[in-house]
Design a protein around this motif. Structure first.
Motif, PDB file in Angstrom:
ATOM      1  N   GLU A   1       4.232  -9.412  -9.473  1.00 17.68           N
ATOM      2  CA  GLU A   1       5.567  -8.969  -9.973  1.00 17.68           C
ATOM      3  C   GLU A   1       6.039  -7.825  -9.052  1.00 17.68           C
ATOM      4  N   THR A   2       4.984  -7.080  -8.746  1.00 18.96           N
ATOM      5  CA  THR A   2       5.484  -5.575  -8.257  1.00 18.96           C
ATOM      6  C   THR A   2       4.864  -5.629  -6.799  1.00 18.96           C
ATOM      7  N   ARG A   3       4.098  -6.071  -6.278  1.00 22.71           N
ATOM      8  CA  ARG A   3       3.637  -6.254  -4.713  1.00 22.71           C
ATOM      9  C   ARG A   3       3.534  -4.851  -4.340  1.00 22.71           C
ATOM     10  N   ASN A   4       3.242  -3.963  -5.163  1.00 19.72           N
ATOM     11  CA  ASN A   4       3.396  -2.480  -4.469  1.00 19.72           C
ATOM     12  C   ASN A   4       2.097  -1.963  -3.852  1.00 19.72           C
ATOM     13  N   PHE A   5       1.744  -2.652  -2.817  1.00 23.11           N
ATOM     14  CA  PHE A   5       0.582  -2.319  -2.245  1.00 23.11           C
ATOM     15  C   PHE A   5       0.568  -3.182  -0.913  1.00 23.11           C
ATOM     16  N   SER A   6      -0.426  -2.764   0.009  1.00 23.08           N
ATOM     17  CA  SER A   6      -0.352  -3.479   1.507  1.00 23.08           C
ATOM     18  C   SER A   6      -1.519  -4.457   1.345  1.00 23.08           C
ATOM     19  N   GLY A   7      -1.315  -5.096   2.536  1.00 20.78           N
ATOM     20  CA  GLY A   7      -2.522  -6.250   2.614  1.00 20.78           C
ATOM     21  C   GLY A   7      -2.385  -7.404   1.669  1.00 20.78           C
TER      22      GLY A   7
END
Length: 388
Positions: A120-126
């Motif tokens: 839901e958030t995709r609050n990260f890299s990679g």
């Protein structure tokens, strides 16, 4: 930072997932229905890159973050145990002779909860590689997944896992840098003599007395061949022989387990056990065959990654609820294979007072699932933050 609010908001859903899994246990590598249920939930979350059939029924799902970056692996085991459940729960095992007596239903649920939030958030890299593994209890599914190339195939740079811990306060984390859980080996000793009448033992070559002597001799390895301050456990857990009180049997069997942390200690035990079996067999004029199996290696946390995981755990559970220098234990885990392949850490998560693991009255505490899911999610966000 406590449990992530969004994860807390779907805690009831997590309880439903977990109780469904609890009611439908599968053993070893045959976790196909469990894997299908997991894949269905992942697709519900919008995760479409799902690789199945790894180690027969394992799967790896990929969640893409925002922007370039490495891949972090999060692992949960899925298999149950061949135990008849005695909980009396409404959602108790529907399969006679099988139950989730080690909480792998809860481990899978915690990773599903983290997956839902991260998708839901995709609050990260990679990227995140969600590893759902069969055959932790028997078969070393973690090692099979590594042998089948998941670390290279999905470019996993570091890897983490959690195991619930009955008796540890609810929501408390425990880990340590370096060795955490022991290597496990098993041994079987097959003894053959000459049977006969119990009234004329001089006409036999008695495998019973040889078996007892071998069992006693094995126990001297830890007391006489091993430095007392180094951890080693050798347990004879099986002695089988005989069929009646007036018959000297033809054969006997001795079996057990060895737990250790040091490879040199492991090799010493194997060498001395072979010498004891051979020498005792000769002394009692019987033959004896030792089958010594080296199983899971020691679970050894990367010191840097264990420290990082403890920092994240403190964010989720509070500083007073994290033990980051715990004593190592003599249990074993096939997550050890993944830690041999990549740096990472394994942690215990307390589920409060309950029946112990591998007991017929055990049940995973659903209240702890949001804590584990929050830990996994924050681990990703801290390890692979967005740029800028």
């Amino acid at each position: 930072m406590p449990v992530i609010n969004r994860i807390a908001s779907f805690a009831e859903d997590m309880t439903g997932w977990r109780q469904h899994l609890h009611a439908h246990p599968e053993l070893g590598f045959d976790c196909h229905e469990t894997a299908a249920y997991v894949a269905e939930r992942l697709r519900d979350f919008g995760i479409t890159e799902i690789h199945s059939g790894i180690a027969q029924s394992g799967l790896v799902a990929i969640v893409e973050g925002q922007g370039e970056g490495p891949t972090i692996g999060l692992r949960a085991d899925m298999d149950a145990l061949p135990i008849t459940e005695e909980t009396g729960l409404a959602y108790a095992s529907s399969v006679p002779g099988r139950m989730h007596a080690c909480g792998h239903d809860g481990h899978t649920t915690m990773l599903l909860g983290a997956a839902k939030y991260l998708a839901e958030t995709r609050n990260f890299s990679g990227r995140v590689a969600l590893i759902f593994q069969p055959a932790e209890e028997d078969g070393g599914g973690g090692g099979v997944m590594v042998d089948e190339g998941i670390m290279d195939r999905f470019d996993i740079a570091q890897v983490y896992g959690i195991h619930n811990a009955p008796g540890l306060p609810l929501g408390m984390f425990s880990t340590t840098p370096g060795p955490l859980l022991a290597a496990v080996d098993t041994f079987e000793i097959h003894i053959r003599g000459l049977g006969g009448h119990g009234a004329t033992p001089h006409e036999t070559r008695d495998p019973v007395v040889a078996a007892l002597a071998i069992a006693q001799g094995i126990q001297t390895i830890s007391s006489r061949n091993h430095y007392a301050l180094d951890d080693l456990v050798i347990s004879v857990t099986q002695v089988h022989t005989g069929s009646a009180e007036n018959i000297v049997p033809e054969t006997a069997f001795v079996g057990g387990t060895v737990r250790s942390f040091d490879e040199n200690v492991q090799k010493m035990v194997q060498r001395r056990m072979a010498q004891i079996v051979e020498g005792t067999a000769a002394a009692y004029d019987v033959t004896a065959e030792l089958d010594y199996q080296v199983w899971y290696p020691a679970t050894v946390n990367n010191a840097d990654r264990a420290g990082f995981a403890a920092e994240v755990a403190r964010e989720v559970a509070g500083a007073d609820n994290v033990e980051d220098n715990a004593s190592r234990e003599m249990g074993a885990e096939d997550f050890s294979y993944m830690l041999q392949a990549r740096p990472g850490a394994f942690l215990f998560l307390g589920q409060g007072e309950s029946a112990g693991l591998h007991q017929a009255k055990y049940n995973f505490n659903d209240a702890v699932a949001p804590v584990g899911a929050s830990f996994f999610a924050r681990l990703v966000e801290r390890a692979q933050p967005l740029a800028g």
